[in-house]
Design a protein around this motif. Structure first.
Motif, PDB file in Angstrom:
ATOM      1  N   PHE A  56       0.746  -1.262   0.142  1.00 49.00           N
ATOM      2  CA  PHE A  56       0.139   0.017  -0.068  1.00 49.00           C
ATOM      3  C   PHE A  56       0.740   1.503   0.066  1.00 49.00           C
ATOM      4  N   ASN A  57       2.039   1.183   0.262  1.00 49.15           N
ATOM      5  CA  ASN A  57       3.086   2.191  -0.262  1.00 49.15           C
ATOM      6  C   ASN A  57       3.139   2.122  -1.435  1.00 49.15           C
ATOM      7  N   TYR A  58       2.865   1.494  -2.387  1.00 44.83           N
ATOM      8  CA  TYR A  58       3.170   1.373  -3.737  1.00 44.83           C
ATOM      9  C   TYR A  58       1.860   1.714  -4.573  1.00 44.83           C
ATOM     10  N   PHE A  59       0.918   1.126  -4.046  1.00 46.24           N
ATOM     11  CA  PHE A  59      -0.482   1.344  -4.902  1.00 46.24           C
ATOM     12  C   PHE A  59      -1.573   1.521  -3.822  1.00 46.24           C
ATOM     13  N   PRO A  60      -2.462   2.442  -4.191  1.00 43.92           N
ATOM     14  CA  PRO A  60      -3.341   3.027  -2.926  1.00 43.92           C
ATOM     15  C   PRO A  60      -4.398   2.013  -2.759  1.00 43.92           C
ATOM     16  N   TYR A  61      -4.852   1.107  -3.828  1.00 48.20           N
ATOM     17  CA  TYR A  61      -5.663   0.228  -3.691  1.00 48.20           C
ATOM     18  C   TYR A  61      -5.297  -0.956  -4.484  1.00 48.20           C
ATOM     19  N   LYS A  62      -5.904  -2.357  -4.194  1.00 44.05           N
ATOM     20  CA  LYS A  62      -5.395  -3.678  -4.982  1.00 44.05           C
ATOM     21  C   LYS A  62      -5.491  -3.511  -6.356  1.00 44.05           C
ATOM     22  N   GLU A  63      -6.645  -2.876  -6.735  1.00 43.08           N
ATOM     23  CA  GLU A  63      -6.844  -2.885  -8.146  1.00 43.08           C
ATOM     24  C   GLU A  63      -5.528  -2.121  -9.020  1.00 43.08           C
ATOM     25  N   ALA A  64      -5.572  -1.012  -8.091  1.00 45.50           N
ATOM     26  CA  ALA A  64      -4.287  -0.180  -8.794  1.00 45.50           C
ATOM     27  C   ALA A  64      -3.143  -0.943  -9.385  1.00 45.50           C
ATOM     28  N   ALA A  65      -2.675  -1.946  -8.815  1.00 50.27           N
ATOM     29  CA  ALA A  65      -1.560  -2.544  -9.184  1.00 50.27           C
ATOM     30  C   ALA A  65      -1.635  -3.305 -10.520  1.00 50.27           C
ATOM     31  N   LEU A  66      -2.943  -3.302 -11.056  1.00 46.89           N
ATOM     32  CA  LEU A  66      -3.110  -4.017 -12.525  1.00 46.89           C
ATOM     33  C   LEU A  66      -2.849  -2.954 -13.514  1.00 46.89           C
ATOM     34  N   LEU A  67      -3.058  -1.702 -13.399  1.00 49.00           N
ATOM     35  CA  LEU A  67      -2.988  -0.994 -14.406  1.00 49.00           C
ATOM     36  C   LEU A  67      -1.476  -0.608 -15.127  1.00 49.00           C
ATOM     37  N   PRO A  68      -1.553  -0.617 -16.424  1.00 47.00           N
ATOM     38  CA  PRO A  68      -0.084  -0.532 -16.986  1.00 47.00           C
ATOM     39  C   PRO A  68       0.251   0.922 -16.663  1.00 47.00           C
ATOM     40  N   PRO A  69       1.790   1.022 -16.507  1.00 43.69           N
ATOM     41  CA  PRO A  69       2.168   2.554 -16.277  1.00 43.69           C
ATOM     42  C   PRO A  69       1.627   3.543 -17.195  1.00 43.69           C
ATOM     43  N   GLU A  70       1.393   4.603 -16.746  1.00 46.38           N
ATOM     44  CA  GLU A  70       0.733   5.469 -17.769  1.00 46.38           C
ATOM     45  C   GLU A  70       1.868   6.007 -18.797  1.00 46.38           C
ATOM     46  N   SER A  71       1.294   6.138 -20.037  1.00 46.15           N
ATOM     47  CA  SER A  71       2.274   6.795 -21.157  1.00 46.15           C
ATOM     48  C   SER A  71       1.766   8.289 -21.090  1.00 46.15           C
ATOM     49  N   GLU A  72       2.756   9.060 -21.474  1.00 47.08           N
ATOM     50  CA  GLU A  72       2.305  10.541 -21.511  1.00 47.08           C
ATOM     51  C   GLU A  72       2.380  11.066 -22.828  1.00 47.08           C
ATOM     52  N   LEU A  73       1.714  12.034 -23.306  1.00 47.99           N
ATOM     53  CA  LEU A  73       1.943  12.869 -24.699  1.00 47.99           C
ATOM     54  C   LEU A  73       3.097  13.461 -24.255  1.00 47.99           C
ATOM     55  N   SER A  74       3.981  13.527 -25.209  1.00 47.59           N
ATOM     56  CA  SER A  74       5.342  14.292 -25.411  1.00 47.59           C
ATOM     57  C   SER A  74       4.970  15.906 -25.663  1.00 47.59           C
ATOM     58  N   LEU A  75       5.748  16.708 -24.750  1.00 49.03           N
ATOM     59  CA  LEU A  75       5.520  18.238 -25.083  1.00 49.03           C
ATOM     60  C   LEU A  75       5.723  18.623 -26.565  1.00 49.03           C
ATOM     61  N   GLU A  76       6.773  18.145 -27.021  1.00 54.06           N
ATOM     62  CA  GLU A  76       7.236  18.509 -28.516  1.00 54.06           C
ATOM     63  C   GLU A  76       5.801  18.278 -29.433  1.00 54.06           C
ATOM     64  N   ALA A  77       5.395  16.779 -29.346  1.00 52.02           N
ATOM     65  CA  ALA A  77       4.451  16.314 -30.087  1.00 52.02           C
ATOM     66  C   ALA A  77       2.998  17.272 -29.817  1.00 52.02           C
ATOM     67  N   VAL A  78       2.937  17.796 -28.793  1.00 51.40           N
ATOM     68  CA  VAL A  78       1.572  18.509 -28.290  1.00 51.40           C
ATOM     69  C   VAL A  78       1.798  19.820 -29.172  1.00 51.40           C
TER      70      VAL A  78
END
Lengths: 196, 196
Positions: A56-78
Motif C-alpha cells: 500500500f505504499n506503492y499502490f493505493p488499492y489492490k486494483e491499482a496494481a493491475l494498471l499499466p504504467p501511464e504513457s504521456e503525451l510528449s510536449l513536443e508532439a503536443v
DNA sequence: TGCAAACTTTGCAGTATGTGCAATGTTTAA
DNA sequence: TTAAACATTGCACATACTGCAAAGTTTGCA
C-alpha cells in the motif's frame, strides 16, 4: 531528450521502479490465474517479496496494481499538433500514435488485463477512468489548436478518445498487427461515421 | 402497456422499492454533505432506518446506493427503431429521448450525484460503467437495424453513447432546459464533428 | 570516509467493507 | 388457517486499507 522514466541514475528510484513493476506483474499473473476475488493483497505481497504494508505504499488499492504504467503525451508532439495545419485527424494521428505505442509493447500483459477487466466491473471502471483522464488532456489540447468553444472541444475529445478505446479493444481481441494500424482505421471510421 | 415498476399490486415489491429509494436518497444526502469517505454504511443504515446487514441485501457495495435507478429502453421503441427508415440519427432520437427523460426528472439528485462523482474517481467509474452497459445494448440494436458488421456497430454505439454522456454532463452543468434538447444538440454535433 | 538528513520498509493496532449462516418475523397464495 | 416463500437481523469472520513509530537504507555533504 531522455525519457526521465528510463534514465535514472540513483539507486532509490531504480529500486522503486523495479518494485513497482514486480508488484504489477505479480498481481496480473495471480489475478489472471485465480480471479480478482480469490487473490488477496497478502498473496500478492508474499509473491512479490514485500510486506503487505509495503504494497500500500506503492499502490493505493489492490486494483491499482493491475494498471499499466501511464504513457504521456510528449510536449513536443503536443506543440507540433497545436500549430499543425494538416487536416485535424491527420495531425492527430501523429500526436496519438507515439502515445499509444507503449501499450502495444507488452501485448500479453495488456491482453490479460483486458480479459480480467471484462469479468470485473471494478476493473472495467479503472480502465475507463484512464481514458477519461486522457479525455481531459485532449480537450485542452484541441481547444488550443482549434480555438473552438470549450463545449465543442470537449465533445471532439470525447469522441476521439472513444475511437481510441474501440481501437484498443479491437487490437486486443484480434491477434495480429500493430496498435497504430487499429487507431488509423478507427479514425477513418470517425470521419465517415454519420455521413448518411 | 403498464410500466411494471410503477404498477405494483403486491406489498412485498412496494416495500422493496420504497426501501431502495429511502436508502438511495439517504446515501446521496449524507455523502453530499460529508463526503464519501466520512459516511459509513452504518451511518446510512441508521439514517434509513434499517440494519447495516440489510443495506447489503439491497446494494452490493456502498457506492451502488448512489446510482439512480436504471432506465430501460422500451421494447416497442426498440422495434420501431430497428424497422425505421428515416435517417439513422433521427430515428435514434426517438429511441433515446424517452430513455433519457427519467434521469431528467430529479435534477437535484442527479446534480448532486455528478458533483460527488467529480471529486471521487470510484464514483465517476460507476457512472461510466452505466454508460458502458448502455453501449452494449445499443450496439446490438444498431446491428439489428443496419446489418453492418459487428465492428462498425460497436464503434457507432460507442460514439453515440459518448455523445449522450457529453449531453448529460452539459445538462447537469447548465441550469436550464430539458435533457432532450441537450441530446438533440449533441447528435447534431455528431453529424458534423469531423467533416473538415 | 563518516555522519546527519531524507527516505523506505515493516509490524502493529485499528476501522470499514462485505459475506455466510441461522434465527426470527412477515407476506403470499391456496 | 396454514405452509411455503421471502425479508430482516445479529453474529462471526475475512479482507482492504490507514496511521504511527521503530528500525533499516541511501544520499549528499563536510
Amino acid at each position: 531528450m531522455f525519457n526521465s522514466k528510463v534514465m535514472m541514475t540513483n539507486l532509490r528510484e531504480r529500486r522503486r521502479l523495479r518494485t513497482t513493476d514486480t508488484i504489477h506483474c505479480t498481481a496480473i499473473d495471480l489475478i489472471y490465474k485465480y480471479g480478482l476475488d480469490d487473490v488477496t493483497t497478502e498473496m500478492i505481497s508474499k509473491n512479490a517479496g514485500i510486506s503487505p504494508r509495503t504494497f500500500f505504499n506503492y499502490f493505493p488499492y489492490k486494483e491499482a496494481a493491475l494498471l499499466p504504467p501511464e504513457s504521456e503525451l510528449s510536449l513536443e508532439a503536443v506543440e507540433k499538433f497545436v500549430n499543425g495545419t494538416a487536416p485535424l485527424l491527420d495531425d492527430l494521428v501523429d500526436l496519438i500514435i507515439p502515445f499509444a505505442e507503449p501499450y502495444g509493447k507488452d501485448p500479453i500483459m495488456l491482453r490479460k488485463l483486458f480479459e480480467i477487466s471484462e469479468t470485473h466491473p471494478k476493473l472495467l471502471a479503472l480502465k475507463v477512468n484512464a481514458f477519461h483522464d486522457f479525455d481531459k488532456k485532449l480537450a485542452m489540447i484541441l481547444a488550443l489548436r482549434t480555438k473552438d468553444s470549450e463545449q465543442r472541444s470537449d465533445m471532439m475529445a470525447a469522441l476521439i478518445s472513444t475511437a481510441m478505446r474501440v481501437a484498443m479493444a479491437r487490437w486486443v481481441e484480434g491477434d495480429s498487427g500493430r496498435i497504430s494500424e487499429y487507431i488509423l482505421q478507427s479514425f477513418q471510421e470517425l470521419r465517415t461515421a454519420f455521413n448518411d
